[in-house]
Design a protein around this motif. Structure first.
Motif, PDB file in Angstrom:
ATOM      1  N   ARG A 166       0.810  -1.204   0.000  1.00  0.00           N
ATOM      2  CA  ARG A 166       0.000   0.000   0.000  1.00  0.00           C
ATOM      3  C   ARG A 166       0.847   1.261   0.000  1.00  0.00           C
ATOM      4  O   ARG A 166       0.394   2.322  -0.348  1.00  0.00           O
ATOM      5  N   ALA A 167       2.075   1.118   0.437  1.00  0.00           N
ATOM      6  CA  ALA A 167       2.890   2.321   0.611  1.00  0.00           C
ATOM      7  C   ALA A 167       3.257   2.919  -0.729  1.00  0.00           C
ATOM      8  O   ALA A 167       3.221   2.273  -1.765  1.00  0.00           O
ATOM      9  N   SER A 168       3.633   4.177  -0.673  1.00  0.00           N
ATOM     10  CA  SER A 168       4.051   4.833  -1.903  1.00  0.00           C
ATOM     11  C   SER A 168       5.385   4.279  -2.346  1.00  0.00           C
ATOM     12  O   SER A 168       6.188   3.837  -1.540  1.00  0.00           O
ATOM     13  N   ALA A 256       7.018  22.353   7.082  1.00  0.00           N
ATOM     14  CA  ALA A 256       7.259  21.353   8.117  1.00  0.00           C
ATOM     15  C   ALA A 256       5.940  20.679   8.449  1.00  0.00           C
ATOM     16  O   ALA A 256       4.890  21.298   8.414  1.00  0.00           O
ATOM     17  N   GLY A 257       6.000  19.409   8.773  1.00  0.00           N
ATOM     18  CA  GLY A 257       4.771  18.712   9.124  1.00  0.00           C
ATOM     19  C   GLY A 257       4.079  18.104   7.934  1.00  0.00           C
ATOM     20  O   GLY A 257       3.115  17.360   8.090  1.00  0.00           O
ATOM     21  N   PHE A 258       4.554  18.391   6.708  1.00  0.00           N
ATOM     22  CA  PHE A 258       3.941  17.744   5.557  1.00  0.00           C
ATOM     23  C   PHE A 258       4.510  16.352   5.424  1.00  0.00           C
ATOM     24  O   PHE A 258       5.712  16.152   5.496  1.00  0.00           O
ATOM     25  N   GLN A 259       3.646  15.391   5.253  1.00  0.00           N
ATOM     26  CA  GLN A 259       4.138  14.088   4.847  1.00  0.00           C
ATOM     27  C   GLN A 259       3.053  13.411   4.039  1.00  0.00           C
ATOM     28  O   GLN A 259       1.879  13.706   4.180  1.00  0.00           O
ATOM     29  N   PHE A 260       3.492  12.524   3.179  1.00  0.00           N
ATOM     30  CA  PHE A 260       2.550  11.800   2.359  1.00  0.00           C
ATOM     31  C   PHE A 260       2.730  10.329   2.621  1.00  0.00           C
ATOM     32  O   PHE A 260       3.744   9.754   2.243  1.00  0.00           O
ATOM     33  N   ASP A 261       1.776   9.752   3.315  1.00  0.00           N
ATOM     34  CA  ASP A 261       1.733   8.320   3.527  1.00  0.00           C
ATOM     35  C   ASP A 261       2.851   7.812   4.442  1.00  0.00           C
ATOM     36  O   ASP A 261       2.616   7.204   5.436  1.00  0.00           O
ATOM     37  N   ARG A 262       4.060   8.034   4.132  1.00  0.00           N
ATOM     38  CA  ARG A 262       5.138   7.597   5.011  1.00  0.00           C
ATOM     39  C   ARG A 262       6.089   8.755   5.215  1.00  0.00           C
ATOM     40  O   ARG A 262       6.244   9.587   4.358  1.00  0.00           O
ATOM     41  N   PHE A 335      -4.635   5.672   4.431  1.00  0.00           N
ATOM     42  CA  PHE A 335      -3.347   5.751   5.102  1.00  0.00           C
ATOM     43  C   PHE A 335      -3.356   4.985   6.419  1.00  0.00           C
ATOM     44  O   PHE A 335      -2.426   4.280   6.739  1.00  0.00           O
ATOM     45  N   VAL A 336      -4.382   5.195   7.201  1.00  0.00           N
ATOM     46  CA  VAL A 336      -4.327   4.659   8.566  1.00  0.00           C
ATOM     47  C   VAL A 336      -5.237   3.474   8.777  1.00  0.00           C
ATOM     48  O   VAL A 336      -5.239   2.910   9.841  1.00  0.00           O
ATOM     49  N   GLY A 426       6.431   1.742   9.890  1.00  0.00           N
ATOM     50  CA  GLY A 426       5.207   1.551   9.146  1.00  0.00           C
ATOM     51  C   GLY A 426       3.981   1.998   9.911  1.00  0.00           C
ATOM     52  O   GLY A 426       2.881   1.945   9.385  1.00  0.00           O
ATOM     53  N   LEU A 427       4.123   2.427  11.151  1.00  0.00           N
ATOM     54  CA  LEU A 427       2.977   3.028  11.821  1.00  0.00           C
ATOM     55  C   LEU A 427       2.792   4.411  11.214  1.00  0.00           C
ATOM     56  O   LEU A 427       3.688   5.238  11.284  1.00  0.00           O
ATOM     57  N   PRO A 428       1.644   4.649  10.627  1.00  0.00           N
ATOM     58  CA  PRO A 428       1.508   5.910   9.883  1.00  0.00           C
ATOM     59  C   PRO A 428       1.510   7.113  10.808  1.00  0.00           C
ATOM     60  O   PRO A 428       1.110   7.040  11.955  1.00  0.00           O
ATOM     61  N   ARG A 429       1.973   8.216  10.282  1.00  0.00           N
ATOM     62  CA  ARG A 429       1.893   9.517  10.930  1.00  0.00           C
ATOM     63  C   ARG A 429       2.556   9.528  12.297  1.00  0.00           C
ATOM     64  O   ARG A 429       2.096  10.179  13.208  1.00  0.00           O
TER      65      ARG A 429
END
Lengths: 869, 103
Positions: A166-168, A256-262, A335-336, A426-429
């Motif tokens: 599922r990950a990018s 800062a703080g932006f993330q996509f999926d992982r 994602f989660v 792999g724990l998201p966010r």
């Protein structure tokens, strides 16, 4: 009429006035009202001032001095009973700490909104196909283009490279420098950030068209990477970064703080492809897509829209799009999603623990209030109003609650830090987890709640009794049935949590004791990625690896060396289709697929069951060969020798490339230790030309030295290459079971806490019971009851509560089994061993908790008790 | 020196100084509502500017009404009143004589 109204006003407001002045106040007001009414004035208008006056008196009566005195008295009283105070505070702190910590995690992962514009309008698109058992597959580029052109419900569709999970699909790129290092990049379409609704913090994101060849050598950095690699240089925008030998221009930095999926994406690059070229690609499913719903669209209307387009595409491209469907999912679900259930379960468990803690502390305070009856009576006789006494109890409870909450929040913060250090990959966010504003508000709310529960209950209980001296012989109250009910509930909760503890402990034990199928000790691996230039073709990649491997094998300390495209426990692998030459009916669609070099089988210690393994001679130009695993042999060649047979990965046709099976090896773990093994083929790297392989070395060297050997061998052949993902297999195994390990640890912690709390609760009630029945016990002993009789009496009452709780808890655990069975490995959710162990543990604690009060009961000197009457 | 929230309290104290004794009377004299007058009276009493007494019960009973509470300004209260007025720049109020309402 007016006078009656006025009198009513006064009567109602009377209660606001402090007790001491109440009667006098009422008299004064009534007198004025009567006089006024007698002289014909408007009494009720006059009486409107009564409530205000009452309030003014109440506010004046409250002085900081008196409240402070109460607090001082309370503190002194608490300090004189250190065990009680410490136990209460510790109990509360544990409960609140666990709850706050867990909530931090749940909030960060599940509740905090994603860092995109209107994230609830974003959806993830995937393809489905019943023919291949695809439920959430990656998408084919041509299909995405068609959706984009024909949709009426989506405002914008962006795509990015996929991996098979599922990950990018992060690609590793090599950054040039003195020590070539590696970074993770995600290739995206030009409109990616526009669809997400994210603007660059510095510079800009991609422009329309920058994802076409020629204009695509631009990079957008992640905030973290900008800090690490560029030292947060404000002039980073415009600088050049060499990726895989090619210069790229930095055009922007993300906030800062932006993330996509992982979180591991270091920077984003455009996916260079012309739309017309993409349109033709409908077979390889190599993209993933996100889209934004139009303002008037809903998930349902978009699904209908896209399904209609998919049906059209099926007609237009019958070969590639046969039964190819489309699905959408809200992006945060995507994602989660897999983490949602376990996290919610944990939060529920922790909430239960907190409830137990509150109930315990309330009970403890209650039993203390019982003991303070005499003190209360004296104070009442000296003029303290009942309200004052209640306030005293309330303040003491609040002191305990306040300190407990403060400690609890500190514990929660420490727990979160601990969890983050151990957080499974792999724990998201994960970056979003922390003690933040929402958590503090939550903790404050918890504090108020617990103060209400543990403060008011004892205070109200105390108020119910008559606090007046000399009311003669009174029947002792003893623990109310409510408290017994509470204890039963606590025991039930503890049972549920303990069953969970033992289940997860056994599940984890089964997981790690599973035979991995190869010898783990002494195995070290390092990944190498070869750039397209100069390794693109002519077998240069294979030559490179063979060269490196033979150098390694020549080292005295190295026992064996090999390489593979995907290692066991990598978590990802290729899946393909299988056709067998002499079995025309076979069309297996979940074939696992890996490329290996010579020496891999020997290095990993796999058993060679038949034939031979891949050799260096299996190169481009020689006959295509594969080695299969035991599961595949058993499944498709049960009655014959697979060696010599031929298989293909495409449907048989004159042009298909057949591959000959030359050997069978024992099974290796695939995605993780727990997943069932699927049929797998290993083809020769020399014939497939993978540029990125993981080199595996078996040696007696310590990890750092082994890695150094590999690095030297690689650099000797080509100094410009980057190496990464260096680890021993022990570390990799550890990482792959990290998630079940953390889960088991968490559940065990809750189970232990619940056990302790239940024990404390049982003790509290039993102690109260003994204290209140001291006289009765004394009488019984005097009139000939044996100690055994007394014990039986006591234990029967207390243990019956525990047994009831056990039964209820057991039933609840069994009913809830279905919820957790998916997360268990190798043990059933109704595993009798776990249930029995939980029951034994609780009974043991219960009996231990009853020992002290029981001994006290027996030590009661009947003469003393009777004399006290 | 107690802090007075406003001119309302000043009016109450002045009325008391003029000899008005009963709560209701103070209300009608000053025109202030009971919700302002009574809290002020309680405050003054707490600060010692005013003393309160209960009417002789027998007398009130004879007159067929419940005994009322009456208020008198104290010497301290008069001093406080003068200070307040002086702060406001008003000439010293004429000292009122307590009215004789009872024999």
């Amino acid at each position: 009429m007016s006078r009656t109204l006025a009198r009513m006003l006064v009567a109602c407001s009377r209660w606001i006035v402090p007790e001491e002045s109440r009667d006098e106040w009422r008299r004064e007001w009534r007198a004025e009202i009567d006089t006024l009414a007698a002289s014909g004035g408007s009494a009720w208008r006059f009486a409107l001032g009564a409530p205000r006056h009452a309030w003014a008196l109440r506010r004046a009566a409250w002085s900081p001095a008196s409240a402070l005195a109460d607090v001082r008295f309370g503190v002194r009283w608490l300090r004189r009973r250190p065990w009680f105070t410490v136990a209460s505070i510790a109990t509360l702190a544990l409960g609140i700490g666990a709850t706050t910590g867990m909530f931090s995690v749940v909030y960060g992962v599940l509740l905090k909104p994603l860092p995109y514009r209107e994230p609830d309008r974003l959806v993830q698109l995937y393809e489905t196909n019943p023919l291949f058992n695809w439920t959430e597959a990656a998408v084919a580029p041509g299909n995405v283009i068609s959706w984009r052109e024909r949709t009426r419900t989506l405002d914008g569709i962006a795509w990015y490279m996929a991996s098979s999970t599922r990950a990018s699909g992060l690609s590793s790129v090599t950054l040039a420098g003195d020590d070539p290092s590696r970074a993770q990049a995600l290739a995206v379409s030009a409109n990616f950030f526009d669809v997400l609704g994210v603007a660059a913090a510095r510079g800009r994101t991609f422009l329309d068209g920058e994802d076409t060849p020629g204009r695509h050598r631009v990079i957008v950095l992640s905030h973290e990477f900008w800090r690490r690699q560029f030292g947060a240089d404000p002039a980073a925008v415009g600088r050049s970064l060499t990726l895989n030998g090619i210069a790229h221009e930095v055009i922007g930095v993300l906030p800062a703080g932006f993330q996509f999926d992982r979180r591991e994406t270091d920077f984003f690059i455009p996916l260079p492809a012309r739309v017309d070229d993409l349109r033709a690609v409908r077979v390889p499913h190599i993209f993933r897509a996100v889209a934004r719903l139009k303002p008037e669209a809903t998930l349902a209307t978009a699904q209908t829209d896209l399904s209609a387009i998919a049906a059209d595409l099926e007609r237009e491209f019958p070969k590639s799009n046969k039964q190819m469907g489309v699905g959408l999912a809200p992006i945060d679900d995507w994602f989660v999603g897999p983490s949602r259930r376990p996290l919610t379960l944990f939060l529920a468990a922790v909430g239960l623990v907190l409830l137990m803690a509150c109930a315990n502390v309330a009970g403890l305070l209650l039993s203390r209030a019982d003991e303070r009856r005499r003190e209360m009576d004296v104070r009442a006789a000296l003029g303290a109003s009942r309200r004052r006494l209640i306030r005293q109890l309330l303040i003491e409870s609040m002191i305990v609650a306040a300190i407990g909450t403060a400690l609890g929040v500190a514990i929660g913060a420490a727990g979160v830090r601990l969890f983050l250090d151990q957080a499974p990959a792999g724990l998201p966010r994960v970056d979003d987890i922390g003690l933040n504003g929402a958590v503090v508000v939550f903790a404050a709310g918890l504090a108020v709640l617990t103060m209400a529960v543990i403060g008011l209950v004892p205070a109200l209980q105390a108020a119910r009794r008559d606090v007046r001296l000399g009311s003669g012989v009174r029947i002792a109250g003893g623990p109310q049935p409510l408290r017994r009910l509470l204890v039963a509930a606590e025991v039930a909760i503890a049972v549920v949590l303990l069953v969970g503890t033992f289940l997860s402990a056994r599940s984890f034990g089964a997981l790690v004791s599973r035979d991995p199928g190869f010898e783990i000790a002494g195995l070290t691996t390092v990944r190498v990625s070869l750039p397209a230039q100069p390794y693109g073709n002519d077998g240069r990649a294979s030559s490179f690896y063979e060269e490196v491997l033979s150098r390694l094998r020549a080292r005295p300390a190295v026992k064996d060396a090999g390489a593979a495209s995907v290692l066991p426990l990598d978590g990802a692998g290729w899946t393909g289709e299988l056709f067998i030459e002499n079995q025309p009916g076979v069309h297996f669609r979940e074939l696992r697929h890996r490329s290996i070099t010579s020496g891999y089988v020997e290095t990993m210690g796999l058993r060679l069951i038949a034939g031979r393994s891949i050799a260096a001679s299996d190169r481009d130009g020689a006959e295509l060969v594969v080695v299969i695993n035991e599961t595949m042999a058993r499944r498709f060649f049960a009655n014959q020798n697979p060696v010599g047979q031929r298989v293909a990965f495409d449907p048989p046709s004159p042009a298909v490339r057949w591959r000959r099976i030359v050997g069978v090896v024992s099974d290796e773990p695939q995605e993780s230790l727990g997943t069932p093994i699927l049929p797998e083929v290993y083809d020769a790297e020399g014939q497939e030309e993978f540029r990125e392989l993981a080199i595996v070395v078996r040696s007696g060297l310590p990890a750092a030295d082994a890695i150094a050997e590999i690095r030297r061998a690689v650099r000797d052949v080509d100094p410009a290459l980057a190496l990464f993902d260096a680890a021993t297999f022990e570390e990799r195994v550890g990482r792959s079971v990290a998630r079940p390990r953390v889960a088991a640890a968490l559940v065990s912690a809750f189970g232990a806490i619940a056990l302790v709390l239940a024990g404390v609760g049982i003790y509290g009630v039993a102690a109260s019971a003994v204290a209140s029945r001291a006289r009765e016990i004394g009488v019984r002993l005097t009139f000939g009851a044996t100690t055994a009789d007394v014990l039986r009496l006591l234990l029967r009452q207390e243990l019956s509560v525990v047994v009831i709780g056990l039964a209820i808890g057991g039933v609840i655990a069994a009913l809830a089994a279905g919820v957790v069975s998916a997360m268990l490995y190798g043990v059933s959710a109704h595993d009798p061993v776990s249930y029995t162990a939980a029951a034994i543990a609780l009974l043991g604690v219960a009996i231990a908790a009853l020992v002290v009060p029981a001994r006290r009961a027996l030590g009661v000197d009947p003469a003393v008790t009777l004399r006290n009457e | 020196m107690p802090r007075l929230p406003g001119l309302a309290s000043l009016h109450v104290l002045q009325a008391l100084a003029r000899g008005v004794e009963y709560g209701f009377d103070i209300c009608s004299e000053t025109g202030l509502p009971s919700g302002t007058v009574y809290p002020a009276l309680s405050r003054f009493e707490r600060d010692g500017h005013v003393r309160s007494f209960w009417e002789d019960a027998a007398r009130a009973h004879r007159e067929g009404r419940p005994p009322r509470r009456y208020y008198r300004i104290s010497a301290e209260g008069r001093r406080a009143l003068e200070t307040m007025l002086a702060d406001l720049g008003v000439a010293a109020a004429r000292r009122a004589r307590p009215a004789r309402t009872r024999s």
